[in-house]
Scaffold this motif. Structure first.
Motif, PDB file in Angstrom:
ATOM      1  N   VAL A 147       0.834  -1.203   0.000  1.00  0.00           N
ATOM      2  CA  VAL A 147       0.000   0.000   0.000  1.00  0.00           C
ATOM      3  C   VAL A 147       0.874   1.260   0.000  1.00  0.00           C
ATOM      4  N   ALA A 148       1.997   1.203   0.710  1.00  0.00           N
ATOM      5  CA  ALA A 148       2.902   2.360   0.713  1.00  0.00           C
ATOM      6  C   ALA A 148       3.421   2.631  -0.696  1.00  0.00           C
ATOM      7  N   ALA A 149       3.703   1.554  -1.444  1.00  0.00           N
ATOM      8  CA  ALA A 149       4.285   1.739  -2.777  1.00  0.00           C
ATOM      9  C   ALA A 149       3.225   1.972  -3.846  1.00  0.00           C
ATOM     10  N   LEU A 150       2.093   1.287  -3.732  1.00  0.00           N
ATOM     11  CA  LEU A 150       1.134   1.285  -4.842  1.00  0.00           C
ATOM     12  C   LEU A 150      -0.172   2.003  -4.514  1.00  0.00           C
ATOM     13  N   GLY A 151      -0.319   2.464  -3.265  1.00  0.00           N
ATOM     14  CA  GLY A 151      -1.541   3.184  -2.913  1.00  0.00           C
ATOM     15  C   GLY A 151      -2.659   2.258  -2.458  1.00  0.00           C
ATOM     16  N   THR A 152      -3.755   2.827  -1.992  1.00  0.00           N
ATOM     17  CA  THR A 152      -4.849   1.995  -1.484  1.00  0.00           C
ATOM     18  C   THR A 152      -5.712   1.430  -2.612  1.00  0.00           C
ATOM     19  N   ASP A 153      -5.569   1.982  -3.814  1.00  0.00           N
ATOM     20  CA  ASP A 153      -6.375   1.458  -4.929  1.00  0.00           C
ATOM     21  C   ASP A 153      -5.672   0.267  -5.585  1.00  0.00           C
ATOM     22  N   THR A 154      -5.016  -0.530  -4.773  1.00  0.00           N
ATOM     23  CA  THR A 154      -4.299  -1.697  -5.282  1.00  0.00           C
ATOM     24  C   THR A 154      -5.118  -2.950  -4.983  1.00  0.00           C
ATOM     25  N   THR A 155      -4.580  -4.088  -5.376  1.00  0.00           N
ATOM     26  CA  THR A 155      -5.248  -5.363  -5.112  1.00  0.00           C
ATOM     27  C   THR A 155      -4.408  -6.150  -4.118  1.00  0.00           C
ATOM     28  N   LEU A 156      -4.965  -6.446  -2.964  1.00  0.00           N
ATOM     29  CA  LEU A 156      -4.229  -7.218  -1.964  1.00  0.00           C
ATOM     30  C   LEU A 156      -4.594  -8.696  -2.087  1.00  0.00           C
ATOM     31  N   LEU A 157      -3.560  -9.518  -2.054  1.00  0.00           N
ATOM     32  CA  LEU A 157      -3.714 -10.967  -2.214  1.00  0.00           C
ATOM     33  C   LEU A 157      -3.951 -11.551  -0.826  1.00  0.00           C
ATOM     34  N   VAL A 158      -5.166 -12.051  -0.592  1.00  0.00           N
ATOM     35  CA  VAL A 158      -5.561 -12.355   0.787  1.00  0.00           C
ATOM     36  C   VAL A 158      -5.540 -13.845   1.136  1.00  0.00           C
ATOM     37  N   ASP A 159      -5.103 -14.705   0.208  1.00  0.00           N
ATOM     38  CA  ASP A 159      -5.235 -16.141   0.481  1.00  0.00           C
ATOM     39  C   ASP A 159      -3.921 -16.857   0.769  1.00  0.00           C
ATOM     40  N   THR A 160      -2.913 -16.116   1.203  1.00  0.00           N
ATOM     41  CA  THR A 160      -1.636 -16.778   1.485  1.00  0.00           C
ATOM     42  C   THR A 160      -1.733 -17.622   2.745  1.00  0.00           C
ATOM     43  N   TYR A 161      -2.440 -17.092   3.751  1.00  0.00           N
ATOM     44  CA  TYR A 161      -2.565 -17.823   5.016  1.00  0.00           C
ATOM     45  C   TYR A 161      -4.055 -18.120   5.243  1.00  0.00           C
ATOM     46  N   ASP A 162      -4.709 -17.330   6.053  1.00  0.00           N
ATOM     47  CA  ASP A 162      -6.145 -17.527   6.289  1.00  0.00           C
ATOM     48  C   ASP A 162      -6.901 -16.371   5.644  1.00  0.00           C
ATOM     49  N   ILE A 163      -7.837 -16.698   4.772  1.00  0.00           N
ATOM     50  CA  ILE A 163      -8.460 -15.642   3.971  1.00  0.00           C
ATOM     51  C   ILE A 163      -9.221 -14.639   4.821  1.00  0.00           C
ATOM     52  N   SER A 164      -9.945 -15.146   5.813  1.00  0.00           N
ATOM     53  CA  SER A 164     -10.757 -14.256   6.634  1.00  0.00           C
ATOM     54  C   SER A 164      -9.859 -13.298   7.426  1.00  0.00           C
TER      55      SER A 164
END
Lengths: 433, 433
Positions: A223-240
């Motif tokens: 987010v620091a590099a790409l801003g909040t309008d980025t896509t975060l990959l949420v399934d590396t550990y626990d999705i929730s």
């Protein structure tokens, strides 16, 4: 082997089968090389169960033909390897294609027998182009035909092509182009972005997550590099947990989350609820991971905002080649056929008319002798157009955007069952008139 | 778009996914870019039913990495398209890979989990290579793995790769190389001949026959240009008449005939009898036309002297991509894994030992933590070897001929059922030690 070993050659002239040059040598020997010939690219049939094909690669083929020249290194190889004799090598030194080409514009649909690319030139010229022409069309049409099914399945939701890693490194670039032509919104492939102006997309892979000590650290760095309008990959550990952390780090203005594994339909529904409950109602959900047109269709009812598609699109979703052929159909104005073949192979130069209902829905493809068109109704369309004259591409060639728009319109013109993903017959019949 | 439109780019650096550069930008931002990383290329599983995989493309990958530099045009595109920010562009301007790579030598067999290519470098360097590395391996391994099955099915009879027209024009060149590595005798692809020194073969297509007024005219022109040790294509009209004409024109010293259509087994038997009766006992019979490993095996009992193979080999015979992945396994010396995955994904840098019986037959593949090798017996072999040090390929890299020989030996080392063409389990088990 003068060029840098890892880079492609500096000419397209050796992207050719040995036998094209031995045919040339033989035909120069008895002067049949000068006979006026017409070669036609067509598919005897579509890949099993497919209802339409998409013409793609035309602009790439025309460019490759324009640049088809034998370099000194090419000629030296042909002579030293004994492919052809010296007099043929001398003839090749001056080679350039000066013939005429007509064909289906890029983005047009095709059906069995549709004359998608018709080359008119002396034998010596036309025969040399066979492999290069077929390589481009067989690859690009295979990818575009699969991609169009995916676009149709996704309806208005955007598709991102991300399969470059699953195919040859240069095929990847052409595949990105073919997928874009067929309605994909963007590609992950940077060379396709640079070369063809296709939008490119991407944020991070799981490696970026694992590089960091915690998921939160990774999200913060991104987010620091790409801003909040980025896509975060949420399934590396626990999705929730990942979604909670993502919104804590980026706030509810987070652009999107991506889910790349698991039962993405179920996960997308749960993610949507969770995001909404966190106030992140505009945060989109992007899914990826072994999707094909059937999986995309199955996700229609789910809250998925965009699809990332890899392997299936670049490998033609079960049909990695279009099986187009390049056949000699006319010599000195007379039709020729391979007599051992059955009637699906028809001699003579051909053109085609697509019969349409008054509603614009396609009815049938009439493939007819070039000089003998059928009577046409007010809605019928002549499909082939001039592509090259005297070895130069015509001025008004379709741009990639034109071709993309053409295909979008053509898909709408298919009878409704033509867009079914199940196996079936071609959406319209080909009639040889 | 400064380069000629139809030719490939002058650098390999944009044969890369967008997200590799945004990962880099993000990692430069929080200095995680400098973390010492190990990435590993492996297959979680072989394509369905396949019993072994063949490592191919290693030399191409190493060349591509050596040439991986961002040109001014590349950098200008990345900045103008907004892929990354200016400071990342500046960092890329000086990029060259300086890491170490170990891996399976080209021509080696691989099984699920085999660490075929292990990249050790700072994150910033290693992450940029993901797509290029995978594109080359996924393509070349897919083709070589299929081609090896065909070589095995053909036994000692030569195979000629002639599928360039069924795949992307540059994939065709790599496919010819992979097929040759896997035991094919020759290719039709002239660029593969020029670039890799692979023997090329070809004579004429049906178009050459149809160009002429009669089959006899065509044969005479070909023999006049190419000599009697050529291959005459006898199935354009009637095969039996074609063979009579061929021997009448070329004499019983005719090199070969080719049959490209029909029930080639039956036709080959009839052709052999006819040739023998005409005294052409040494005239060989070459068959082609939609052959795959199963068709080749079925022709073993027929008098076929060589096989031409097209579509099936360049498309991996049902498995057009090898599905290899490039995974981060270690950061600053510590193993990492994607916790949402199951145990098939193992963190930490790995090596492998292949256990062999005293007869030389492979027993199992032991994949173990790199610093912790198992006890080995006198016949066991350590599989990975050094491929690159400090960004330079090692001096004693396998040549293409070395790799070809290696694979020939390795196929002999498989348990007998490993060469069965039917679907089955991997020929040897992978044990994580």
């Amino acid at each position: 082997m003068a060029q840098q070993a890892g880079l492609p050659p500096s000419s397209t002239a050796l992207l050719t089968d040995h036998y094209e040059l031995t045919m040339l040598a033989s035909a120069l020997h008895d002067a049949s090389a000068n006979r006026d010939c017409v070669f036609e690219v067509f598919a005897r049939s579509l890949p099993e169960g497919r209802r339409f094909g998409v013409v793609a690669g035309t602009a790439r083929v025309l460019e490759a033909i324009t640049e088809f020249r034998f370099t000194d290194a090419d000629l030296a190889h042909l002579e030293s390897a004994g492919v052809v004799d010296r007099s043929t090598v001398d003839w090749l030194a001056d080679f350039e294609f000066t013939g005429d080409i007509d064909g289906y514009p890029e983005g047009e649909l095709y059906f069995p027998g549709s004359p998608i690319f018709t080359v008119h030139a002396p034998f010596a010229q036309a025969v040399l182009l066979e492999t290069l022409v077929l390589s481009v069309f067989n690859h690009d049409c295979a990818v575009a035909s699969a991609a169009a099914r995916m676009s149709s399945a996704a309806k208005s939701r955007p598709l991102i092509e991300m399969g470059g890693r699953r195919t040859h490194e240069y095929a990847a670039v052409a595949a990105a182009r073919a997928a874009y032509l067929a309605g994909f919104a963007a590609t992950s492939n940077l060379e396709a972005g640079s070369r063809y102006g296709i939008p490119t997309r991407g944020t991070v892979a799981h490696a970026f997550m694992m590089l960091h000590d915690t998921e939160e650290d990774a999200f913060r760095a991104q987010v620091a590099a790409l801003g909040t309008d980025t896509t975060l990959l949420v399934d590396t550990y626990d999705i929730s947990v990942g979604i909670d952390t993502a919104i804590r780090v980026a706030g509810p203005e987070l652009g999107a989350i991506r889910i790349d594994s698991g039962d993405v339909g179920v996960l997308a529904r749960q993610a949507r609820e969770q995001l909404d409950s966190l106030g992140a109602r505009d945060t989109r959900i992007i899914v990826s991971g072994d999707l094909d047109e059937h999986a995309i269709a199955a996700l229609r009812a789910e809250p998925v905002d965009a699809f990332g598609v890899g392997t299936s699109v670049v490998t033609g979703s079960g049909a990695p080649t279009a099986n187009l052929v390049y056949k000699l159909v006319e010599v000195n104005g007379k039709p020729v056929t391979k007599r051992s073949e059955h009637k699906e192979s028809r001699g003579g130069r051909k053109s085609a008319v697509r019969r349409l209902k008054s509603t614009g829905t396609a009815r049938e493809e009439i493939v007819h002798p070039a000089g003998n068109p059928p009577n046409t109704g007010p809605h019928d369309q002549v499909v082939p157009t001039a592509l090259m004259r005297g070895g130069r591409p015509v001025d008004d060639l379709s741009t990639l955007e034109d071709s993309r728009n053409r295909l979008r319109n053509r898909l709408v013109s298919l009878p409704w069952e033509g867009l079914k993903l199940s196996k079936g017959e071609p959406a319209i019949a080909t009639v040889f008139g």
